[in-house]
Design a protein around this motif. Structure first.
Motif, mmCIF file in Angstrom:
data_model
loop_
_atom_site.group_PDB
_atom_site.id
_atom_site.type_symbol
_atom_site.label_atom_id
_atom_site.label_comp_id
_atom_site.label_asym_id
_atom_site.label_seq_id
_atom_site.Cartn_x
_atom_site.Cartn_y
_atom_site.Cartn_z
ATOM 1 N N VAL A 43 0.836 -1.208 0.024
ATOM 2 C CA VAL A 43 0.053 0.096 0.137
ATOM 3 C C VAL A 43 0.886 1.356 -0.210
ATOM 4 C CG1 VAL A 43 -1.710 1.245 1.164
ATOM 5 C CG2 VAL A 43 -1.849 -1.160 0.956
ATOM 6 N N GLN A 51 -4.566 4.858 -1.191
ATOM 7 C CA GLN A 51 -4.237 4.643 0.045
ATOM 8 C C GLN A 51 -5.501 5.001 0.864
ATOM 9 O OE1 GLN A 51 -0.452 5.904 1.708
ATOM 10 N NE2 GLN A 51 0.702 5.582 -0.376
ATOM 11 N N ALA A 54 -7.545 2.008 1.102
ATOM 12 C CA ALA A 54 -7.097 0.972 1.805
ATOM 13 C C ALA A 54 -7.563 1.315 3.503
ATOM 14 C CB ALA A 54 -5.522 0.837 1.618
#
Length: 205
Positions: A43, A51, A54
């Motif tokens: 990531v 990001q 995530a």
């Protein structure tokens, strides 16, 4: 890889790695994004937008029914968007430690966000601390400073001295051997994280 959807169902694979005190008491866990197949996804090499997705996926998996069971703290990597209110954080200030990733720049809106979040009861951690200009600007707001053991090889005692300048608790990351564990304890780290103390285990929450 497409960004994880903020509206994705909460039952997603998330990795969990323990953070221990030097006396052997569990202090918390870091929760990490995993791909749909349960594997590390790199990531930190993604764009800011990916990001964001995530982080949203991890927070959704962890806090969809309230905080995780138990009383250990939950450390989660958080991007700029969550610090400046572009994206929401769960109302679990007592358990969530906002781990600011190293790519975040310390603009006025970010510093204001850190001050506001601390006032709301969230704890702040600086991840992968190397005493960059931006990290130094955020240091006074940090409850925790996390230092990768590999960076101690170049930064050494001076990096540790700077990290504790405002009283933050120091967390050694990537403690991969008993020798590293002993060295970090000698340097005054109060918290330890790494494979020598417990590997990251992938869960489905």
């Amino acid at each position: 890889m497409p960004a994880p959807s903020p509206s994705a169902p909460p039952h997603l694979p998330v990795a969990r790695q323990p953070i221990w005190t030097t006396s052997g008491r569990l202090h918390g866990h870091e929760y990490l994004y995993r791909s749909p197949t349960g594997l590390p996804a790199g990531v930190d090499r993604w764009s800011a937008h990916l990001q964001d997705g995530a982080t949203t996926a991890v927070l959704t998996a962890l806090f969809h029914d309230g905080p995780p069971p138990g009383d250990a703290l939950a450390f989660v990597n958080v991007t700029r968007s969550f610090l400046v209110r572009d994206l929401p954080l769960p109302p679990s200030a007592g358990r969530l430690v906002i781990e600011v990733v190293e790519s975040v720049e310390a603009g006025p809106d970010v510093l204001d966000g850190l001050l506001r979040l601390r006032a709301a009861g969230y704890r702040i951690a600086l991840d992968d601390f190397v005493a960059s200009r931006d990290q130094l600007a955020m240091l006074r707001y940090a409850d925790y400073v996390k230092i990768d053991c590999r960076d101690l090889e170049t930064g050494g005692d001076e990096l540790v001295r700077v990290a504790r300048a405002f009283g933050a608790r120091l967390v050694a990351e990537r403690v991969s051997s008993s020798a590293r564990r002993a060295r970090c304890t000698e340097l005054g780290f109060g918290l330890l994280q790494g494979d020598a103390l417990g590997r990251a285990v992938t869960l489905t929450l």
